[in-house]
Design a protein around this motif. Sequence first.
Motif, mmCIF file in Angstrom:
data_model
loop_
_atom_site.group_PDB
_atom_site.id
_atom_site.type_symbol
_atom_site.label_atom_id
_atom_site.label_comp_id
_atom_site.label_asym_id
_atom_site.label_seq_id
_atom_site.Cartn_x
_atom_site.Cartn_y
_atom_site.Cartn_z
ATOM 1 N N SER A 10 2.138 -7.001 15.604
ATOM 2 C CA SER A 10 2.728 -6.763 14.360
ATOM 3 C C SER A 10 1.909 -6.328 13.335
ATOM 4 N N LEU A 11 2.645 -5.626 12.331
ATOM 5 C CA LEU A 11 2.058 -4.947 11.043
ATOM 6 C C LEU A 11 2.750 -5.440 10.064
ATOM 7 N N VAL A 12 2.209 -5.837 9.111
ATOM 8 C CA VAL A 12 2.907 -6.260 7.799
ATOM 9 C C VAL A 12 2.658 -5.044 6.774
ATOM 10 N N VAL A 13 3.908 -4.512 6.229
ATOM 11 C CA VAL A 13 3.906 -3.473 5.437
ATOM 12 C C VAL A 13 4.507 -3.770 4.081
ATOM 13 N N TYR A 14 3.618 -4.030 3.078
ATOM 14 C CA TYR A 14 3.873 -4.340 1.874
ATOM 15 C C TYR A 14 4.385 -2.987 0.999
ATOM 16 N N THR A 15 5.589 -2.980 0.381
ATOM 17 C CA THR A 15 5.976 -1.854 -0.165
ATOM 18 C C THR A 15 6.213 -2.214 -1.874
ATOM 19 N N TYR A 16 6.441 -0.945 -2.398
ATOM 20 C CA TYR A 16 6.911 -1.244 -3.826
ATOM 21 C C TYR A 16 8.393 -1.385 -3.990
ATOM 22 N N SER A 17 9.045 -0.865 -3.077
ATOM 23 C CA SER A 17 10.365 -0.953 -3.160
ATOM 24 C C SER A 17 10.985 -1.002 -1.692
ATOM 25 N N LEU A 18 12.127 -1.572 -1.623
ATOM 26 C CA LEU A 18 12.711 -1.931 -0.218
ATOM 27 C C LEU A 18 13.683 -0.767 0.103
ATOM 28 N N GLN A 46 0.176 -1.710 20.816
ATOM 29 C CA GLN A 46 -0.999 -2.141 20.577
ATOM 30 C C GLN A 46 -2.134 -1.116 20.338
ATOM 31 N N GLU A 47 -1.960 0.102 21.253
ATOM 32 C CA GLU A 47 -2.893 0.888 21.322
ATOM 33 C C GLU A 47 -2.577 2.086 19.988
ATOM 34 N N ASP A 48 -1.582 1.848 19.258
ATOM 35 C CA ASP A 48 -1.088 2.913 18.251
ATOM 36 C C ASP A 48 -1.335 2.341 16.915
ATOM 37 N N VAL A 49 -1.901 1.030 16.954
ATOM 38 C CA VAL A 49 -2.123 0.137 15.581
ATOM 39 C C VAL A 49 -2.815 0.880 14.733
ATOM 40 N N ALA A 50 -4.241 1.546 15.040
ATOM 41 C CA ALA A 50 -5.072 2.228 14.245
ATOM 42 C C ALA A 50 -4.419 3.441 13.281
ATOM 43 N N SER A 51 -3.773 4.298 14.337
ATOM 44 C CA SER A 51 -3.326 5.341 13.695
ATOM 45 C C SER A 51 -1.997 5.113 12.726
ATOM 46 N N THR A 53 -1.303 2.660 11.030
ATOM 47 C CA THR A 53 -1.910 1.780 10.019
ATOM 48 C C THR A 53 -2.300 3.016 8.957
ATOM 49 N N ASP A 54 -3.087 3.749 9.614
ATOM 50 C CA ASP A 54 -3.458 5.132 8.598
ATOM 51 C C ASP A 54 -2.263 5.907 8.155
ATOM 52 N N GLN A 55 -1.237 6.189 9.021
ATOM 53 C CA GLN A 55 0.040 6.832 8.584
ATOM 54 C C GLN A 55 0.866 6.291 7.682
ATOM 55 N N LEU A 56 0.939 4.919 7.782
ATOM 56 C CA LEU A 56 1.987 4.093 6.880
ATOM 57 C C LEU A 56 1.123 3.952 5.570
ATOM 58 N N GLY A 57 -0.158 3.919 5.719
ATOM 59 C CA GLY A 57 -0.814 3.790 4.415
ATOM 60 C C GLY A 57 -0.912 4.967 3.657
ATOM 61 N N LYS A 58 -0.549 6.238 3.810
ATOM 62 C CA LYS A 58 -0.385 7.294 3.312
ATOM 63 C C LYS A 58 1.040 7.464 2.615
ATOM 64 N N LEU A 59 1.812 6.764 2.969
ATOM 65 C CA LEU A 59 3.177 6.831 2.644
ATOM 66 C C LEU A 59 3.460 6.286 1.096
ATOM 67 N N ARG A 64 0.369 -1.584 0.900
ATOM 68 C CA ARG A 64 -0.943 -1.866 1.851
ATOM 69 C C ARG A 64 -0.436 -2.331 3.213
ATOM 70 N N VAL A 65 -1.200 -1.965 4.169
ATOM 71 C CA VAL A 65 -0.754 -2.385 5.579
ATOM 72 C C VAL A 65 -1.634 -3.350 6.212
ATOM 73 N N VAL A 66 -1.181 -4.631 6.541
ATOM 74 C CA VAL A 66 -2.129 -5.453 7.431
ATOM 75 C C VAL A 66 -1.676 -5.741 8.840
ATOM 76 N N ALA A 67 -2.487 -5.698 9.585
ATOM 77 C CA ALA A 67 -2.529 -5.810 11.143
ATOM 78 C C ALA A 67 -2.642 -7.448 11.438
ATOM 79 N N SER A 68 -1.627 -7.824 12.140
ATOM 80 C CA SER A 68 -1.387 -9.298 12.803
ATOM 81 C C SER A 68 -3.036 -9.518 13.610
ATOM 82 N N ALA A 69 -3.632 -10.828 13.403
ATOM 83 C CA ALA A 69 -4.860 -11.123 13.648
ATOM 84 C C ALA A 69 -4.353 -11.907 15.147
ATOM 85 N N ARG A 70 -3.159 -12.178 15.413
ATOM 86 C CA ARG A 70 -2.868 -12.801 16.730
ATOM 87 C C ARG A 70 -3.648 -12.469 17.888
ATOM 88 N N PRO A 71 -3.705 -11.323 18.424
ATOM 89 C CA PRO A 71 -4.317 -10.638 19.665
ATOM 90 C C PRO A 71 -5.803 -11.205 19.825
#
Length: 97
Positions: A10-18, A46-51, A53-59, A64-71
């Motif tokens: 899971s990725l938690v994506v914090y936004t300015y507006s919904l 899971q193999e796409d998390v790093a890429s 995170t970068d793509q979502l961070g540029k929107l 910000r984007v936070v990856a879950s630490a559960r794995p």
Amino acid sequence: MAFDMQARQSLVVYTYSLKQTRQLKRYGTVMYVSKKMRYVVLYVNQEDVASLTDQLGKLRFVKRVVASARPDISETFNGVAEEMTSNPDPEAEDDDE
């Protein structure tokens, strides 16, 4: 036909507006949207998390984007009770003084 389980995270994506929440559906599965705190929980492979995170961070609408630490967390609890009883809490000793 065999069913292969895909590793997800899971990725938690914090936004300015919904308003743009629907745009996040193209990146993964939207599981939860918090209207009060303005974040979206998004499940991705899971193999796409790093890429992603970068793509979502540029929107533009993403703070910000936070990856879950559960794995990374061990989910086996064998021997935890024995460790707790054999190692008493050091703070409890200070209370006796």
